[in-house]
Design an enzyme around this catalytic site. Sequence first.
Site, short mmCIF file in Angstrom:
data_model
loop_
_atom_site.label_atom_id
_atom_site.label_comp_id
_atom_site.label_asym_id
_atom_site.label_seq_id
_atom_site.Cartn_x
_atom_site.Cartn_y
_atom_site.Cartn_z
N HIS A 19 -10.00 -9.64 7.74
CA HIS A 19 -9.32 -10.74 8.09
C HIS A 19 -9.26 -10.83 9.53
CE1 HIS A 19 -6.40 -7.58 7.99
NE2 HIS A 19 -6.53 -7.54 6.75
N HIS A 28 -11.88 -2.96 5.73
CA HIS A 28 -11.01 -1.78 5.58
C HIS A 28 -10.51 -1.56 4.25
CE1 HIS A 28 -8.36 -5.24 6.67
NE2 HIS A 28 -7.50 -4.71 6.11
N CYS A 57 2.35 0.17 8.22
CA CYS A 57 1.31 -0.96 8.54
C CYS A 57 2.23 -2.06 9.19
CB CYS A 57 0.68 -1.25 7.46
SG CYS A 57 -0.45 -2.66 7.75
MN MN Z 1 -5.52 -5.78 5.44
#
Ligand code: MN
Length: 150
Positions: free
Chosen positions: A66, A104, A118
């Site tokens: 993305h 990923h 994250c």
């Molecule tokens: Mn992601």
Amino acid sequence: MPEGSNFRQPEGDFRWDGVELMAYKEEGSAPFKAITRQVLFARPELGCELRYFEMQPGGHSTLERHGHVHAVTIFRGRGLCLVGSEVREVAAPGLVYIPPMTWHQFRATAGEPFGFLCMVNAQRDKPQLPSEDELRQLRQNPAIAAFLDT
Ligand code: MN
């Protein structure tokens, strides 16, 4: 997270007071396995969000890419991580940066829970999943093929 409280006490096993344990994503929206999500910070004035994802042994996040980016801190245990064409073993407190439009995925391959913090943009585009052709191309790299088959 309710407004007014600036503190969250740790509570139990990588849980926090008042932080809901959520599904990783909507079921059926993308491939993933044995992974949960907790949103630790998502205040509008922050401009970003901090989430804690945790996989059980054998679990994995979605293979995706993305335009938005991730700044990741491995927080619990160890596992494998794919970023672009690179597969690496990662362990707490290692750091991983996921650049824009880069494939990923995280995999809990070490027989133990594997968790990471994250940081992500608050405004973000929808993740793309690999097409069959893109998956075939990724698998031409033996390290990626082995990673995807763990
Ligand atoms: Mn992601």
